[in-house]
Scaffold this motif. Sequence first.
Motif, PDB file in Angstrom:
ATOM      1  N   UNK A 156      75.340  52.498  43.382  1.00  0.00           N
ATOM      2  CA  UNK A 156      76.487  52.300  44.276  1.00  0.00           C
ATOM      3  C   UNK A 156      77.664  51.689  43.518  1.00  0.00           C
ATOM      4  N   UNK A 157      77.403  50.653  42.735  1.00  0.00           N
ATOM      5  CA  UNK A 157      78.477  49.988  41.995  1.00  0.00           C
ATOM      6  C   UNK A 157      79.116  50.934  40.969  1.00  0.00           C
ATOM      7  N   UNK A 204      73.529  62.076  32.199  1.00  0.00           N
ATOM      8  CA  UNK A 204      73.889  61.275  33.368  1.00  0.00           C
ATOM      9  C   UNK A 204      72.673  60.697  34.064  1.00  0.00           C
ATOM     10  N   UNK A 205      71.706  60.255  33.284  1.00  0.00           N
ATOM     11  CA  UNK A 205      70.499  59.655  33.841  1.00  0.00           C
ATOM     12  C   UNK A 205      70.739  58.167  34.095  1.00  0.00           C
ATOM     13  N   UNK A 209      73.401  61.568  45.294  1.00  0.00           N
ATOM     14  CA  UNK A 209      73.006  62.422  44.170  1.00  0.00           C
ATOM     15  C   UNK A 209      71.765  61.874  43.478  1.00  0.00           C
ATOM     16  N   UNK A 210      71.722  60.561  43.251  1.00  0.00           N
ATOM     17  CA  UNK A 210      70.574  59.969  42.567  1.00  0.00           C
ATOM     18  C   UNK A 210      69.335  59.988  43.446  1.00  0.00           C
ATOM     19  N   UNK A 211      69.492  59.731  44.745  1.00  0.00           N
ATOM     20  CA  UNK A 211      68.344  59.733  45.654  1.00  0.00           C
ATOM     21  C   UNK A 211      67.709  61.117  45.722  1.00  0.00           C
ATOM     22  N   UNK A 221      73.645  65.572  36.607  1.00  0.00           N
ATOM     23  CA  UNK A 221      73.476  67.009  36.854  1.00  0.00           C
ATOM     24  C   UNK A 221      73.639  67.313  38.339  1.00  0.00           C
ATOM     25  N   UNK A 222      73.081  66.465  39.190  1.00  0.00           N
ATOM     26  CA  UNK A 222      73.214  66.667  40.643  1.00  0.00           C
ATOM     27  C   UNK A 222      74.681  66.600  41.069  1.00  0.00           C
TER      28      UNK A 222
END
Length: 335
Positions: free
Chosen positions: A69-70, A191-192, A301-303, A318-319
């Motif tokens: 989030x940050x 972008x991990x 995107x990360x979730x 990537x997402x």
Amino acid sequence: MILSNIVRKQRAIVLACLGLIVATAVIGMGLGYSSLSYDRLIPVLFGHGTFKEDFVLFSVRLPRILITVLSGMALALSGSILQSITRNDLADPGIIGINSGAGVAIAVFFLYFPIDAGSFAYMIPLVAFVGALATAFLIYLFSYNRINGLNPIRLVLTGVGFSMALSGIMIVVISSAEREKVDFIAKWIAGNIWGTDWPFVWALLPWLILLIPFALYKSRSLNLLALGEASAVGVGVKVERERAILLLAAVAAAASAVSVTGGIAFIGLMAPHIAKALVGPRNQLFIPVAVLLGGWLLLVADTIGRNVADPTGIPAGIMVSLIGVPYFAYLLLRK
């Protein structure tokens, strides 16, 4: 004077964005390789969980959610500032090469400098800032003309060129490195979200605490710069000084984010555009909305990415690109 109905609309949208972040965070807390029952979230949050539940929530899920989030907020803030000071709707720290500059600095620092594990989390945002600042200075230098000032189109083209060149430098830098360190840099490029411990939260938070109020304080200058140099000079704004200061803030925001999330682009492009469509182009109105939208977009995107494929998932970068590339093409055709 901003109309009161627009202000009320902006406040409602801010509350809605906060609600989306909280709802997505709650969903993310329960999803993952080690599932956590949703009816146990409240007891665990208040210290009544088992050892396994405490470990999953407080050591794995919660710091990652906060970092995501940050970082999304920082990227959106950077994109908002860049779009205003360059008068270019396609400006984004990932697209114009600022993220790549930070990435090269991080790669060199990680591969060739002795690192104390205890200070690594706090050093790497500073290293990223130095690399991003040097890149931004060169891009600005090549895009500026004494007669016509800053050329917005040339800025994007120069930034894309720098991004490609820096990607090549990155490959050269890691070609002779150890396998384990190369794996880390490769994940960073994709972008991990790698900085998922509490020290990275504390390392990133002060940058946002300083930069978000600063951007809102400078919203009048941003509004005038977005109108053009003639308008800004006409009301007494020292254009070059203000632009340099705000560019520094944009670079700091982007560098602090990508230092812990890797090379993530398009958040700084999409969030400001969506915010402007919702509340208009005034910076004091759309920046808070853009910042919250950026945090929510990266969290979504990360979730999705970490749960859509086992065991390691798909990197958030990537997402985001799966959504951002078509959006970028749409803006390019429209503009």
